[in-house]
Design an enzyme around this catalytic site. Structure first.
Site, PDB file in Angstrom:
ATOM      1  N   TRP A 158      -3.637  -2.393  -1.753  1.00  0.00           N
ATOM      2  CA  TRP A 158      -3.670  -3.667  -2.447  1.00  0.00           C
ATOM      3  C   TRP A 158      -4.281  -4.676  -1.488  1.00  0.00           C
ATOM      4  CZ3 TRP A 158      -2.644  -5.064  -7.433  1.00  0.00           C
ATOM      5  CH2 TRP A 158      -2.714  -6.431  -7.705  1.00  0.00           C
ATOM      6  N   HIS A 200      31.176 -35.430  -5.334  1.00  0.00           N
ATOM      7  CA  HIS A 200      31.839 -35.796  -6.583  1.00  0.00           C
ATOM      8  C   HIS A 200      32.923 -34.780  -6.958  1.00  0.00           C
ATOM      9  CE1 HIS A 200      29.057 -39.104  -7.398  1.00  0.00           C
ATOM     10  NE2 HIS A 200      28.122 -38.318  -6.896  1.00  0.00           N
ATOM     11  N   GLU A 228      28.680 -11.290  -8.529  1.00  0.00           N
ATOM     12  CA  GLU A 228      28.785 -10.159  -9.452  1.00  0.00           C
ATOM     13  C   GLU A 228      28.848  -8.808  -8.751  1.00  0.00           C
ATOM     14  OE1 GLU A 228      24.030 -10.330 -10.762  1.00  0.00           O
ATOM     15  OE2 GLU A 228      25.581 -10.060 -12.260  1.00  0.00           O
ATOM     16  N   CYS A 267       0.825  -1.197   0.000  1.00  0.00           N
ATOM     17  CA  CYS A 267       0.000   0.000   0.000  1.00  0.00           C
ATOM     18  C   CYS A 267       0.864   1.252   0.000  1.00  0.00           C
ATOM     19  CB  CYS A 267      -0.899   0.006   1.222  1.00  0.00           C
ATOM     20  SG  CYS A 267      -1.833  -1.522   1.465  1.00  0.00           S
ATOM     21  N   ASN A 316      -0.424   0.356   6.070  1.00  0.00           N
ATOM     22  CA  ASN A 316       0.315  -0.506   5.151  1.00  0.00           C
ATOM     23  C   ASN A 316       0.911  -1.636   5.970  1.00  0.00           C
ATOM     24  OD1 ASN A 316       1.979  -1.707   3.247  1.00  0.00           O
ATOM     25  ND2 ASN A 316       3.511  -0.085   3.308  1.00  0.00           N
ATOM     26  N   GLY A 317       0.631  -2.880   5.611  1.00  0.00           N
ATOM     27  CA  GLY A 317       1.188  -4.021   6.338  1.00  0.00           C
ATOM     28  C   GLY A 317       0.128  -5.045   6.672  1.00  0.00           C
ATOM     29  N   LYS A 359      24.325 -13.541  -8.027  1.00  0.00           N
ATOM     30  CA  LYS A 359      24.134 -12.239  -7.386  1.00  0.00           C
ATOM     31  C   LYS A 359      25.295 -11.921  -6.463  1.00  0.00           C
ATOM     32  CE  LYS A 359      21.828 -10.806  -9.491  1.00  0.00           C
ATOM     33  NZ  LYS A 359      21.302 -11.692 -10.485  1.00  0.00           N
ATOM     34  N   GLU A 374      21.346 -18.748  -9.391  1.00  0.00           N
ATOM     35  CA  GLU A 374      21.067 -17.317  -9.424  1.00  0.00           C
ATOM     36  C   GLU A 374      21.576 -16.627  -8.160  1.00  0.00           C
ATOM     37  OE1 GLU A 374      19.665 -13.500 -10.381  1.00  0.00           O
ATOM     38  OE2 GLU A 374      20.302 -15.229 -11.547  1.00  0.00           O
ATOM     39  N   ARG A 417       3.697   1.026  -6.561  1.00  0.00           N
ATOM     40  CA  ARG A 417       3.603  -0.048  -5.574  1.00  0.00           C
ATOM     41  C   ARG A 417       2.504  -1.054  -5.912  1.00  0.00           C
ATOM     42  NH1 ARG A 417       5.210   0.964  -0.068  1.00  0.00           N
ATOM     43  NH2 ARG A 417       6.907   2.440  -0.064  1.00  0.00           N
ATOM     44  N   LYS A 474      24.843  -3.453 -17.892  1.00  0.00           N
ATOM     45  CA  LYS A 474      23.460  -3.875 -17.711  1.00  0.00           C
ATOM     46  C   LYS A 474      22.939  -4.644 -18.919  1.00  0.00           C
ATOM     47  CE  LYS A 474      19.519  -4.140 -15.634  1.00  0.00           C
ATOM     48  NZ  LYS A 474      19.405  -5.087 -14.498  1.00  0.00           N
TER      49      LYS A 474
END
Length: 605
Positions: A74, A505, A489, A2, A100-101, A486, A482, A27, A600
């Site tokens: 939301w 192995h 990099e 929210c 909000n929450g 992160k 992934e 948001r 990017k």
């Protein structure tokens, strides 16, 4: 989640609130509302489902005020409609609250304190405003004391950002937060409150932080801060001087952190863009071409390749179509034997990835159908593919992709469900993806609200070692790739992701005292096996950590994430890994957004 805006001491409160809410549209939301008071005996509450434009149309000329609160919601508790929209208010129309929450113990509070109280909405927020009202009217507390008493009753695992107004003190905003973001804006002769600086930058660039477990009283000429025991606190202000590009970053120190935080809103926007009711809306011509195919080939590089590994499982389980994933730079120059009726999916945040375009050129030469899933409309891969599905993630500036990765997975899930339903596959029909994406958005928010914990973990375990490993099995292994990317990099830690069963192995030879090994555990079938592999590394001196789904969690697990469908767990398990990478890089004093040697958009081969 929210968006929240408040103002006191300005006769243009209505326009200030509307402009602030528009700045918070990113948001995601499904309803909006404002409450304003002119401090001369007139006040107005206006709420509408849908867009902010619907709210604006409902604002008649007499709606005015010198103080007010505004909210974009939301839905989490109760459907998106006018009754459930914020502000919520007490039955005697004295108190108005935006929130909000999520109040985790709202039902317990309602059962214990509010039996007999008639509720208008289905929201957890109404419980709080009715509780404040009860403490004022039945316990004879003043408003501040009633608010403090209420805050002390909210469970510590709840998240909230509150702004409340009292008709009998219309110049005062009662403000509190826990986990959810909120800032005070200090303007010239008036003051504001907002979810972030961008919602207030048109009015001021001078701000004051609010810490968790504080009650702040905001008046036009003064801001008073207390802890929940009533002890006064002082706080310095800070200024945010932004050039146009920095303004896109809001008050965040780095784009990457902002983009991590935007992931819940991206999930909600994808629901808005791709669902009609509970059913996904996908071009029928695209579904027909995919239905005619005997094999799906997903092409990607880096993070997009990792997203493809997740998507392949979805396509096979929900559509019954064999699916394989290929690194674009390898496929371009060493094409495998293809099926008779292939369909190609290209994953690219920028839509300009050179290696992927090399493959697409060959695909087009053979007149095979193709789809590009990208964040950039009218990009090269979008223009040249047969079809395009957009990520709707908004600009992703940081080199290390975060929200584009999760958006790619979500769009793959939406497409897989749509194709499965087109093929009359029961697994797809039974897959309640829309509800799951809502749960995931809330789960992402809960994880991003736990930044302090994740920063402490990163500082303790990852700031000094030169090497680190992520391990998992099945879909967790794909996330491990992934997560390791992160970390490497942006922090330059030599991080690798491995299938945990492969450790013996060869890789286990690299484990030495103090080596961080992070296990991702979200799958019922393999949870015990991954834990066993972690113990093997621990016996050789590793510092082991875990990212675990709640139903599989044990007391000593490091990071526990909410439960969702096993196919969708990567959307949650990757978020703490993103934050661990961010805080490791930050702790080393590195440029998080612009790591060395990386760009990017990779537009050369």
């Amino acid at each position: 989640m929210c968006g929240i805006v408040g103002v006191t001491g300005n006769k243009n409160s209505v326009s200030i609130l509307i402009n602030g809410l528009k700045k918070l549209e990113y948001r995601g939301y499904d309803s909006a509302g404002i409450y304003v008071n002119d401090q001369e005996g007139h006040d107005y509450l206006v709420k509408r489902p849908g867009r902010i434009s619907n709210l604006e149309e409902a604002l008649t000329p007499e709606v005015h005020g010198s103080a007010g609160i505004g909210h974009t919601r939301w839905a989490t508790h109760g459907e998106p409609n006018e009754v459930n929209a914020h502000p919520q208010y007490s039955n005697d129309n004295r108190f108005y609250l935006i929130h909000n929450g999520v109040i985790e113990n709202h039902q317990q509070l309602r059962d214990h304190y509010l039996q007999g109280v008639k509720f208008k909405s289905q929201t957890d927020t109404e419980v709080i405003v009715q509780l404040v009202d009860k403490f004022v009217t039945e316990y004879n507390l003043d408003t501040k004391s009633a608010m403090l008493k209420t805050l002390r009753l909210i469970s510590p695992d709840s998240s909230y950002a509150f702004i409340m107004m009292d008709r009998e003190q219309p110049d005062t905003l009662f403000v509190a937060k826990n986990k959810s973001p909120l800032l005070i804006g200090i303007a010239d002769g008036y003051n504001m409150v907002g979810s972030d600086a961008t919602s207030m930058l048109q009015e001021t660039n001078k701000f004051m932080e609010i810490e968790d477990h504080e009650l702040v009283l905001v008046k036009p000429d003064v801001v008073k801060i207390e802890d929940l025991d009533g002890n006064e606190k002082t706080r310095d202000t800070f200024t945010v001087d932004m050039d146009p590009s920095a303004a896109d970053k809001g008050a965040y120190p780095f784009y990457m952190l902002k983009e991590i935080d935007e992931q819940p809103a991206v999930m909600r926007k994808l629901v808005q863009k791709y669902f009609d009711g509970d059913q996904p809306e996908i071009d029928s011509n695209l579904l027909k071409d995919m239905n005619d195919a005997d094999h799906i080939y997903i092409i990607g590089a880096g993070t997009s390749y990792h997203a493809g590994l997740i998507g392949a499982r979805m396509f096979e389980k929900l559509t019954g179509t064999p699916t394989t994933v290929h690194i674009s730079s390898e496929f371009a120059y060493e094409q495998p034997l293809l099926s008779k009726k292939p369909f190609f999916i290209f994953l690219s945040q920028s839509g300009e990835t050179a290696d992927s375009r090399e493959v697409l050129v060959h695909v087009n030469e053979n007149k095979w159908p193709s789809l590009t899933i990208t964040n950039v409309d009218k990009s090269t891969l979008s223009r040249e593919a047969t079809y395009t599905l957009l990520l709707y993630a908004g600009p992703e500036i940081a080199v290390a992709s975060t929200k584009a990765y999760t958006a790619q997975i979500a769009v793959e899930a939406i497409l897989a469900k749509a194709l499965g339903e087109y093929k009359n596959i029961s697994a797809a029909a039974e897959f309640d993806l829309k509800q799951q994406l809502g749960t995931i958005a809330n789960g992402m928010q809960a994880i991003t609200d736990s930044k302090d914990t994740l920063e402490a973990v990163a500082t303790h375990y990852l700031s000094k070692p030169r090497n680190a490993f992520y391990i998992g099995r099945g879909i967790d292994w794909s996330v491990s790739l992934e997560a390791a990317l992160k970390l490497k990099e942006i922090s330059y830690v030599q991080a690798e992701g491995f299938a945990s069963g492969e450790l013996k192995h060869g890789t286990i030879a690299l484990i030495e005292k103090g080596t961080p090994v992070i296990g991702i555990i979200t799958q019922d079938r393999t949870a015990g096996l991954t834990r066993s592999n972690l113990e093997e590394t621990e016996s050789r001196g590793a510092n082991t950590l875990t990212i675990v789904s709640r139903h599989l969690a044990k007391e000593d697990d490091t990071i526990v994430i909410p439960d969702v469908d096993e196919l969708l767990t990567p959307l949650l398990s990757v978020v703490p890994a993103q934050l661990l990478a961010y805080y490791t890089s930050l702790g080393k004093g590195l440029d998080v957004d612009k790591p060395r040697n990386l760009a990017k958009s990779v537009t050369v081969q």
